[in-house]
Design an enzyme around this catalytic site. Structure first.
Site, PDB file in Angstrom:
ATOM      1  N   CYS A   1       0.824  -1.203   0.000  1.00 31.34           N
ATOM      2  CA  CYS A   1       0.000   0.000   0.000  1.00 31.34           C
ATOM      3  C   CYS A   1       0.866   1.265   0.000  1.00 31.34           C
ATOM      4  CB  CYS A   1      -0.877  -0.033   1.246  1.00 31.34           C
ATOM      5  SG  CYS A   1      -1.814   1.465   1.504  1.00 31.34           S
TER       6      CYS A   1
ATOM      7  N   CYS B   1       0.279   3.054   3.655  1.00 32.22           N
ATOM      8  CA  CYS B   1       0.751   2.562   4.953  1.00 32.22           C
ATOM      9  C   CYS B   1       1.796   1.450   4.842  1.00 32.22           C
ATOM     10  CB  CYS B   1      -0.438   2.079   5.787  1.00 32.22           C
ATOM     11  SG  CYS B   1      -1.142   0.526   5.205  1.00 32.22           S
TER      12      CYS B   1
ATOM     13  N   CYS C   1      -6.250  -2.854   0.919  1.00 26.46           N
ATOM     14  CA  CYS C   1      -5.088  -2.825   1.793  1.00 26.46           C
ATOM     15  C   CYS C   1      -5.428  -3.574   3.074  1.00 26.46           C
ATOM     16  CB  CYS C   1      -4.687  -1.385   2.110  1.00 26.46           C
ATOM     17  SG  CYS C   1      -3.363  -1.308   3.325  1.00 26.46           S
TER      18      CYS C   1
ATOM     19  N   CYS D   1      -4.987  -0.472   6.162  1.00 26.40           N
ATOM     20  CA  CYS D   1      -5.644   0.833   6.246  1.00 26.40           C
ATOM     21  C   CYS D   1      -6.884   0.813   5.342  1.00 26.40           C
ATOM     22  CB  CYS D   1      -4.667   1.960   5.858  1.00 26.40           C
ATOM     23  SG  CYS D   1      -4.430   2.181   4.091  1.00 26.40           S
TER      24      CYS D   1
ATOM     25  N   ASP E   1      19.274   0.152 -19.374  1.00 26.53           N
ATOM     26  CA  ASP E   1      19.297  -1.005 -18.486  1.00 26.53           C
ATOM     27  C   ASP E   1      18.272  -2.035 -18.966  1.00 26.53           C
ATOM     28  OD1 ASP E   1      19.004  -2.808 -16.414  1.00 26.53           O
ATOM     29  OD2 ASP E   1      18.991  -1.277 -14.833  1.00 26.53           O
TER      30      ASP E   1
HETATM   31 ZN   LIG Z   1      -2.717   0.838   3.473  1.00 27.82          ZN
END
Ligand SMILES: [Zn+2]
Length: 406
Positions: A195, A198, A211, A214, A330
């Site tokens: 997330c 959080c 999530c 949260c 790359d």
């Molecule tokens: Zn979250």
């Protein structure tokens, strides 16, 4: 417009035309660059008085911009940067060239979105997706999402049309006052495992996500893809017949319909116009040569390679990889792509970095043959479909072999 802007517009157009006449591409970068040198506010001046939609995201923005411009064409002339010059020089040039149009649809490089919102005061911003791209220079994905979030917070009047399936996009857009969500799917999950709010893991099931730490979760989408059509916010299903292949382009079409609706265009008016788009700057173009039907697919980062494998038929396939400036230097991203869907197909490889590709295919147990030229690839494949999947400059090289097919 102020006199300075008028002069800058005229010089910009002339420079672009001279560059085109000299065979140096479409001239939009040089034209815009000169215009902005003469009038640093030129983009702002050219945008004034137009109703504008901006389209940004890691993948699909050129096609979605083309679809959206086609849909808005219902209302009147639309200025657009149809050649993929997606930085302020390209926007300036596109608006200067188009003259006074009531509408504009501009594809915007993710890094420039904040600046282009500031300068063009768009009515609508469409946010498609965020994933890793050009490892040696692009911003890390969460950082890009933060930049978008900050940009949108500074412009509360902008209407946002955003992808409910991409947690990074949702986090960037979730606090805006006017947001419409579409569902275009997300095949690539590796850049939104945790997330952005959080840091907890994101849980996914049946196309939904949330999530675990949260309240951030997938919002309800007002525009969704179902079967070979799009469902609008009223619940009406519209058959969308496209010339462009794949589920991903149906998602791009749904996005374009959602953006057009913000301008008052009804899906029933817009849908027939989407069917008119046959290819986008060579992407998805089909060319007949020596009994082969060659189809060009551009894929430039892991997420777009996954989409290309989904779109490509089970047919002989030529892969080409370069690592020049526009591609990023790359190539380690090749290890983020699962090439196993190609097992059992005839696979040909070419390009500056064909050996990097060879090692990657070995690791994935995919048999291949190295060819040195495009002609050799055509000769090596049997009559019928030949799918070509190439990254940016490799794609342009092959497109040049096919007389710059559009
Ligand atoms: Zn979250």
């Amino acid at each position: 417009m102020p006199l300075r802007a008028k002069v800058a517009t005229s010089v910009s157009r002339t420079a672009a035309a001279l560059s085109r006449a000299a065979g140096r591409g479409d001239g939009s970068v040089i034209g815009g660059w000169i215009g902005l040198k003469i009038d640093p506010d030129l983009l702002k001046n050219l945008a004034a008085g137009r109703a504008i939609a901006l389209v940004s995201g890691t993948n699909g923005k050129t096609t979605t911009t083309r679809f959206t411009a086609a849909a808005l064409g219902v209302l009147g002339p639309v200025a657009t940067n149809s050649f993929g010059a997606n930085m302020p020089t390209g926007h300036t040039s596109a608006l200067a060239k188009a003259g006074a149009t009531p509408f504009a649809v501009l594809e915007v490089d993710e890094h420039y979105l904040a600046r282009v919102i500031d300068e063009t005061t768009p009515r609508v911003v469409a946010l498609l997706n965020l994933s890793r791209d050009q490892l040696d220079r692009a911003k890390e994905v969460a950082m890009m999402a933060q930049m978008w979030r900050t940009a949108l917070a500074a412009h509360p009047d902008v209407h946002v049309v955003a992808n409910a399936d991409d947690p990074m996009v949702v986090w960037a857009a979730v606090n805006t006052a006017h947001v419409v969500w579409f569902s275009a799917g997300q095949r690539w999950h590796d850049d939104s495992f945790v997330c952005p709010e959080c840091g907890s893991p994101i849980e996914r099931a049946d196309g939904d996500w949330r999530c675990t730490g949260c309240p951030l979760r997938r919002p309800q989408a007002q525009w969704t893809v179902e079967d070979d059509g799009v469902i609008d916010p009223r619940g009406d299903w519209h058959l969308v017949k496209l010339q462009l292949p794949g589920h991903v382009n149906l998602g791009n079409a749904a996005t374009a319909l959602a953006v057009a609706a913000e301008f008052g265009v009804r899906p029933i008016e817009a849908v027939p116009r989407l069917a008119g788009v046959a290819s986008v700057a060579g992407r998805y173009a089909q060319v007949e040569r020596d009994g082969r039907n060659i189809r060009l697919l551009l894929a430039k980062n892991p997420a777009s390679w996954l989409e290309a494998f989904d779109m490509a038929e089970v047919a002989p396939t030529l892969l080409s990889i370069n690592a020049r400036d526009p591609d990023g230097f790359d190539t380690s991203w090749l290890y983020d792509v699962d090439f196993s869907p190609l097992r059992g197909r005839q696979v040909l490889i070419t390009g500056d970095r064909a050996y990097d590709l060879a090692v990657r295919l070995e690791v994935n147990d995919v048999a291949f043959r190295h060819v040195h030229t495009f002609d050799e690839a055509v000769r090596a494949s049997p009559p019928g479909r030949l799918e070509v999947i190439a990254n940016y400059t490799a794609f342009q090289d092959i497109r040049a072999e096919l007389d710059r097919v559009n």
